[in-house]
Design a protein around this motif. Structure first.
Motif, mmCIF file in Angstrom:
data_model
loop_
_atom_site.group_PDB
_atom_site.id
_atom_site.type_symbol
_atom_site.label_atom_id
_atom_site.label_comp_id
_atom_site.label_asym_id
_atom_site.label_seq_id
_atom_site.Cartn_x
_atom_site.Cartn_y
_atom_site.Cartn_z
ATOM 1 N N LEU A 184 23.718 29.581 58.474
ATOM 2 C CA LEU A 184 25.024 28.919 58.602
ATOM 3 C C LEU A 184 25.120 27.737 57.647
ATOM 4 O O LEU A 184 26.144 27.541 56.984
ATOM 5 C CB LEU A 184 25.237 28.458 60.052
ATOM 6 N N GLU A 265 37.079 34.180 52.279
ATOM 7 C CA GLU A 265 37.341 34.899 53.531
ATOM 8 C C GLU A 265 36.105 35.676 53.972
ATOM 9 O O GLU A 265 35.756 35.700 55.163
ATOM 10 C CB GLU A 265 38.519 35.849 53.340
ATOM 11 N N LEU A 268 33.460 33.237 55.339
ATOM 12 C CA LEU A 268 33.813 32.783 56.686
ATOM 13 C C LEU A 268 33.559 33.872 57.722
ATOM 14 O O LEU A 268 33.138 33.587 58.852
ATOM 15 C CB LEU A 268 35.277 32.339 56.717
ATOM 16 N N GLN A 269 33.793 35.116 57.338
ATOM 17 C CA GLN A 269 33.549 36.232 58.258
ATOM 18 C C GLN A 269 32.055 36.359 58.564
ATOM 19 O O GLN A 269 31.658 36.540 59.721
ATOM 20 C CB GLN A 269 34.063 37.528 57.625
ATOM 21 N N LYS A 272 30.911 33.596 60.852
ATOM 22 C CA LYS A 272 31.278 33.855 62.250
ATOM 23 C C LYS A 272 30.235 34.744 62.931
ATOM 24 O O LYS A 272 29.841 34.505 64.073
ATOM 25 C CB LYS A 272 32.656 34.523 62.305
ATOM 26 N N GLN A 273 29.760 35.738 62.186
ATOM 27 C CA GLN A 273 28.774 36.649 62.753
ATOM 28 C C GLN A 273 27.425 35.958 62.953
ATOM 29 O O GLN A 273 26.716 36.225 63.933
ATOM 30 C CB GLN A 273 28.644 37.878 61.852
ATOM 31 N N ARG A 275 27.136 32.772 63.639
ATOM 32 C CA ARG A 275 27.325 31.913 64.814
ATOM 33 C C ARG A 275 27.093 32.711 66.099
ATOM 34 O O ARG A 275 26.498 32.215 67.066
ATOM 35 C CB ARG A 275 28.736 31.325 64.813
ATOM 36 N N GLU A 276 27.583 33.957 66.095
ATOM 37 C CA GLU A 276 27.375 34.805 67.270
ATOM 38 C C GLU A 276 25.884 35.091 67.464
ATOM 39 O O GLU A 276 25.382 35.082 68.603
ATOM 40 C CB GLU A 276 28.157 36.112 67.105
#
Length: 283
Positions: A184, A265, A268-269, A272-273, A275-276
């Motif tokens: 991240l 974009e 950022l995608q 997000k993954q 972070r999960e």
């Protein structure tokens, strides 16, 4: 006893020092004439740094070498690049991959393609630490110095008059060492670097076919040399045909990549993954 590569580095350095003394120049004066840092001249002459071809040519011009002497030092550099490295320096530390870092540092136009590992100039400190720790015979002290040197060199990315173009496969963004949190922070750095006016960052998404199957990463330095990255080392080639072949391949990869809003974009995608993934780890 040092490795064959270290012996050749010392031989090149000693020859350049002799030529400088013969020209009646101090190290500082030579550095100023050549447009390089004085520490660079010192490290090269002491066999502690492998100069890029561009730096060597700058030194040769500053020394006003005739064609015979200029060819001699080019051949000494070629001998360094072809020499076998033991994988350790004289202190037993991890190799610092100065070949790539210094070649990039001296170039005005850098074009780098990577299919597994992030380009050296884009790596965060923690990411770089994992890269150096994976080297054979690494030691904590050697890794620490290598990381500090790599991060210190990255300021050249933002120098006026310099252009850097990086093209990655999406696999690079998803091949991660350490923890999701490390990635991240690394992806956040990519977003920051991408916004610089001196850098273009492109990614080839996984849903696009590769124009040619990559065998390894490589970095073009200006239009005169290519650094090819293997598992254990790096090799610099100034062969015109090889450079041209890598330039053609880079053009294919660049045309297949997305840039600008699309790459932001995508970053950022992927963040997000990660972070999960990080949330799942902490549960």
């Amino acid at each position: 006893m040092g490795s064959e590569r270290q012996d050749r580095m010392r031989e090149l350095g000693a020859r350049l020092r002799t030529l400088r003394a013969g020209a009646g120049l101090t190290g500082a004066a030579l550095a100023q004439r050549a447009g390089v840092g004085q520490p660079t001249v010192s490290k090269v002459e002491n066999g502690r740094m492998v100069p890029s071809l561009d730096v060597l040519e700058r030194l040769s011009r500053a020394l006003e070498l005739d064609e015979l002497a200029a060819r001699e030092v080019r051949e000494l550099l070629a001998a360094v690049e072809m020499a076998v490295d033991s994988g350790r320096d004289s202190d037993g530390d991890a190799p610092e991959r100065a070949v790539l870092d210094d070649a990039v540092r001296s170039a005005r136009l850098v074009r780098s393609f990577q299919c597994v590992v992030l380009p050296a100039m884009l790596q965060s400190a923690e990411y770089a630490r994992h890269v150096f720790q994976s080297a054979p015979h690494s030691t904590p002290e050697g890794v620490g110095r290598a990381v500090a040197a790599r991060v210190g060199r990255q300021g050249v990315l933002y120098e006026p008059g310099r252009e850097s173009v990086f093209v990655l496969t999406e696999a690079v963004l998803r091949t991660w060492p350490g923890t999701p949190s490390l990635m991240l922070a690394q992806l956040d750095r990519l977003l920051a670097v991408e916004s610089s006016s001196t850098v273009r960052l492109g990614v080839i998404p996984w849903d696009r076919p590769m124009p040619v199957m990559p065998r390894h990463g490589f970095t073009l330095c200006d239009e005169s040399a290519v650094v090819v990255e293997a598992f254990h080392d790096e090799r610099v080639s100034a062969d015109a045909d090889q450079v041209a072949a890598y330039e053609e391949a880079f053009g294919l990869f660049e045309r297949a990549a997305v840039f600008g809003d699309e790459v932001r974009e995508l970053l950022l995608q992927v963040m997000k993954q990660f972070r999960e993934l990080a949330d799942n780890v902490t549960r």
